[in-house]
Scaffold this motif. Structure first.
Motif, short mmCIF file in Angstrom:
data_model
loop_
_atom_site.label_atom_id
_atom_site.label_comp_id
_atom_site.label_asym_id
_atom_site.label_seq_id
_atom_site.Cartn_x
_atom_site.Cartn_y
_atom_site.Cartn_z
N UNK A 190 0.83 -1.22 0.00
CA UNK A 190 0.00 0.00 0.00
C UNK A 190 0.85 1.26 0.00
N UNK A 191 2.16 1.08 -0.11
CA UNK A 191 3.11 2.19 -0.23
C UNK A 191 3.08 3.14 0.98
N UNK A 192 3.27 2.53 2.16
CA UNK A 192 3.43 3.33 3.38
C UNK A 192 4.74 2.92 4.05
N UNK A 193 5.23 3.79 4.92
CA UNK A 193 6.47 3.51 5.63
C UNK A 193 6.30 2.32 6.58
N UNK A 194 7.36 1.53 6.71
CA UNK A 194 7.33 0.38 7.61
C UNK A 194 7.15 0.78 9.07
#
Length: 186
Positions: free
Chosen positions: A86-90
């Protein structure tokens, strides 16, 4: 379909080895003791020699499930995988990020559970394998598992693993999750 947390709570699953092939014996209580395959019960030793692999697209474990020896295939569906999807930071850095991560993992659990339910009716699994869903049963996320009884694993584990992998890390699930969360992640 079974639930891994319930199986653990009822002490119905014993791992005779870890995914690296290191052998466990009952009663060791977390102590590390080096064992050899010949120390295993005969059917577990046969499974260990013929079916256990240290590398591969999923983990394989020699287990006893509800008193039956067999192999357990597992696929970790971890937070890092879904963050990438979902293209978010870990690593969440704010309260809002923490909430988004929780929502993503809750939705992911529903998707993995749906895949597990689908395995219960797949004719290729010969109605003898047991699909198992683990919601947050690993510190990193959810687990999709399949128990294969010894007699089936010994003759057909590679084909069954191929079927199992069709249910793991599905692109359409990633797309679905990305579409559901697009407003939260931008």
């Amino acid at each position: 379909m079974e639930f891994l947390s319930k199986i653990y709570d009822q002490d119905e699953l014993f791992y005779w080895c870890n995914c690296l092939g290191e052998i466990n014996m009952p009663g060791e209580n977390g102590h590390f003791i080096i064992h050899k395959p010949e120390e295993l019960p005969p059917k577990c030793a046969e499974l260990y020699e013929k079916c256990q692999k240290e590398v591969g697209p999923c983990h394989r474990y020699v287990v006893t499930f509800r008193g039956r020896p067999g192999m357990l295939l597992t696929a970790l569906h971890d937070e890092s995988y879904y963050c990438d999807a979902v293209d978010i930071e870990d690593k969440p850095t704010s309260a809002d990020d923490v909430l988004v991560h929780k929502c993503v993992m809750d939705l992911a659990a529903l998707l993995v559970q749906r895949r597990c339910e689908s395995m219960t009716t797949d004719f290729r699994l010969e109605n003898c394998c047991v699909p198992i869903f683990g919601e947050n049963t690993d510190p990193a996320g959810h687990e999709l598992c399949l128990f294969i009884p010894a007699e089936v694993a010994l003759r057909d584990i590679d084909r069954i693993q191929d079927v199992f992998l069709e249910y793991c890390w599905r692109h359409e699930d990633e797309t679905y999750l990305r579409n559901l969360t697009i407003g939260f992640t931008r």
